[in-house]
Design an enzyme around this catalytic site. Structure first.
Site, PDB file in Angstrom:
ATOM      1  N   HIS A 178       0.840  -1.202   0.000  1.00 34.63           N
ATOM      2  CA  HIS A 178       0.000   0.000   0.000  1.00 34.63           C
ATOM      3  C   HIS A 178       0.879   1.258   0.000  1.00 34.63           C
ATOM      4  O   HIS A 178       0.595   2.230  -0.705  1.00 34.63           O
ATOM      5  CB  HIS A 178      -0.867   0.048   1.255  1.00 34.63           C
ATOM      6  CG  HIS A 178      -1.803  -1.103   1.422  1.00 34.63           C
ATOM      7  ND1 HIS A 178      -1.676  -2.023   2.431  1.00 34.63           N
ATOM      8  CD2 HIS A 178      -2.903  -1.480   0.729  1.00 34.63           C
ATOM      9  CE1 HIS A 178      -2.643  -2.917   2.353  1.00 34.63           C
ATOM     10  NE2 HIS A 178      -3.413  -2.620   1.324  1.00 34.63           N
ATOM     11  N   GLY A 231      -2.432  -1.775  -7.235  1.00 34.62           N
ATOM     12  CA  GLY A 231      -1.293  -2.686  -7.286  1.00 34.62           C
ATOM     13  C   GLY A 231      -1.553  -3.834  -8.254  1.00 34.62           C
ATOM     14  O   GLY A 231      -2.682  -4.321  -8.365  1.00 34.62           O
TER      15      GLY A 231
HETATM   16  P1  AMP Z   1      -6.313  -4.015  -0.347  1.00 32.44           P
HETATM   17  O1  AMP Z   1      -6.162  -3.181   0.896  1.00 32.44           O
HETATM   18  O2  AMP Z   1      -5.805  -5.393  -0.207  1.00 32.44           O
HETATM   19  O3  AMP Z   1      -7.694  -3.913  -0.929  1.00 32.44           O
HETATM   20  O4  AMP Z   1      -5.345  -3.367  -1.435  1.00 32.44           O
HETATM   21  C1  AMP Z   1      -5.404  -2.000  -1.747  1.00 32.44           C
HETATM   22  C2  AMP Z   1      -4.495  -1.728  -2.913  1.00 32.44           C
HETATM   23  O5  AMP Z   1      -3.162  -2.100  -2.583  1.00 32.44           O
HETATM   24  C3  AMP Z   1      -4.865  -2.527  -4.177  1.00 32.44           C
HETATM   25  O6  AMP Z   1      -4.682  -1.707  -5.310  1.00 32.44           O
HETATM   26  C4  AMP Z   1      -3.866  -3.642  -4.152  1.00 32.44           C
HETATM   27  O7  AMP Z   1      -3.585  -4.168  -5.437  1.00 32.44           O
HETATM   28  C5  AMP Z   1      -2.658  -2.954  -3.578  1.00 32.44           C
HETATM   29  N1  AMP Z   1      -1.738  -3.935  -3.004  1.00 32.44           N
HETATM   30  C6  AMP Z   1      -2.020  -4.869  -2.062  1.00 32.44           C
HETATM   31  N2  AMP Z   1      -0.936  -5.639  -1.833  1.00 32.44           N
HETATM   32  C7  AMP Z   1       0.039  -5.206  -2.668  1.00 32.44           C
HETATM   33  C8  AMP Z   1       1.388  -5.588  -2.925  1.00 32.44           C
HETATM   34  N3  AMP Z   1       1.957  -6.597  -2.280  1.00 32.44           N
HETATM   35  N4  AMP Z   1       2.086  -4.903  -3.857  1.00 32.44           N
HETATM   36  C9  AMP Z   1       1.520  -3.883  -4.531  1.00 32.44           C
HETATM   37  N5  AMP Z   1       0.256  -3.463  -4.336  1.00 32.44           N
HETATM   38  C10 AMP Z   1      -0.471  -4.102  -3.415  1.00 32.44           C
END
Ligand code: AMP
Length: 277
Positions: free
Chosen positions: A28, A138
């Site tokens: 994030h 991401g």
């Molecule tokens: P989430 O909180 O899991 O819904 O993720 C929020 C954002 O962070 C989304 O755009 C995800 O793709 C991105 N994200 C989560 N984990 C990663 C990671 N390991 N590397 C890059 N982006 C990430």
């Protein structure tokens, strides 16, 4: 939220939005830092979106850590955090959703049939609240990124979607809020996701062009991890996620694996034209 954003935009400030479900980690933070570099203001949204969870999924146990999230977000360059309640986001009789009918049928959409409807609906609502110029996603959630591009294209939403690389732990496991749920043994086994992608990538680099073969290579590695249960392993067209008979254009190798109740995803893109670079 919207008043704040619109006032800044009227002053000529550009706005980046980073939608998250909290329990922030370096993945994030990489998005927040990129937004802070490229935009005058960065709004991080933190909202555990109930409508993207299926009935037997982990909504109630999803990790929450608002205190440290705000500190981390601000430390990475966010200028505002938007953390609405479920009641603020959804009327008790909400009945309009964003439904995508092609890309969302594949991969995660097969085992989570209402997931992307929930994701697209909440992201459009978050865009309406934060009125960003750009939004950062991401590539760990590759299918989600494709869907975001499709939504802004098909609904003429004036937001630029920026996709950024997967951030990994030192041993290669893709960072995820859900990693916190892994037991010691599961955490050790979870490295099989990256090992499977690496083995398939190596075979691809050595000339293997049959998607089913690459899926099989990945499957063999994951099946050796005692606590892993495969949801799917798929090597498909990287642009529209359709089935590929042969890798003659960029392919996505994507997988989802359960460790008891914790479902992890990972992926890599295999590009024939990049060979030898
Ligand atoms: P989430 O909180 O899991 O819904 O993720 C929020 C954002 O962070 C989304 O755009 C995800 O793709 C991105 N994200 C989560 N984990 C990663 C990671 N390991 N590397 C890059 N982006 C990430």
């Amino acid at each position: 939220m919207r008043e704040w954003s619109q006032k800044l935009r009227a002053d000529g400030r550009s706005i980046g939005c980073v939608p998250t479900m909290g329990a922030l980690h370096e993945g994030h933070l990489s998005l927040i830092r990129a937004s802070a570099r490229e935009c005058d203001e960065t709004i991080v949204t933190i909202f555990i979106n109930p409508i993207q969870f299926g009935p037997n999924e982990d909504l109630t146990t999803y990790p929450r850590d608002e205190g440290s999230d705000l500190e981390l977000a601000m430390g990475a360059g966010a200028t505002a955090a938007y953390c609405p309640s479920v009641e603020t986001m959804y009327q008790s009789d909400s009945s309009v959703y964003v439904v995508e009918e092609k890309l969302s049928k594949y991969l995660c959409g097969l085992s989570r049939p209402t997931h992307f409807r929930g994701v697209l609906t909440v992201v459009l609502k978050l865009f309406n609240a934060t009125v960003p110029d750009r939004a950062y996603f991401g590539l760990k959630d590759y299918q989600q990124m494709l869907l975001m591009n499709r939504m802004v294209r098909d609904l003429d939403i004036p937001v630029e979607i920026i996709a950024l690389p997967v951030i990994r732990e030192p041993d290669g496991l893709a960072m995820s809020s859900r990693n916190r749920h892994l037991t010691k043994e599961q955490r050790k086994d979870a490295i099989c996701l990256k090992n499977a992608l690496d083995a398939a990538t190596e075979a691809f680099q050595n000339g293997e062009r049959t998607p089913r073969e690459l899926e099989w290579i990945a499957r063999t590695i994951i099946e050796q991890a005692g606590s892993a249960r495969i949801d799917y392993i798929s090597c498909c067209d990287a642009e529209d996620l359709s089935t590929l008979a042969k890798i003659d254009r960029p392919a996505l190798l994507a997988l989802a694996v359960y460790f008891r109740d914790t479902r992890l995803i990972d992926n890599t893109v295999l590009s024939p034209e990049k060979e030898g670079q």
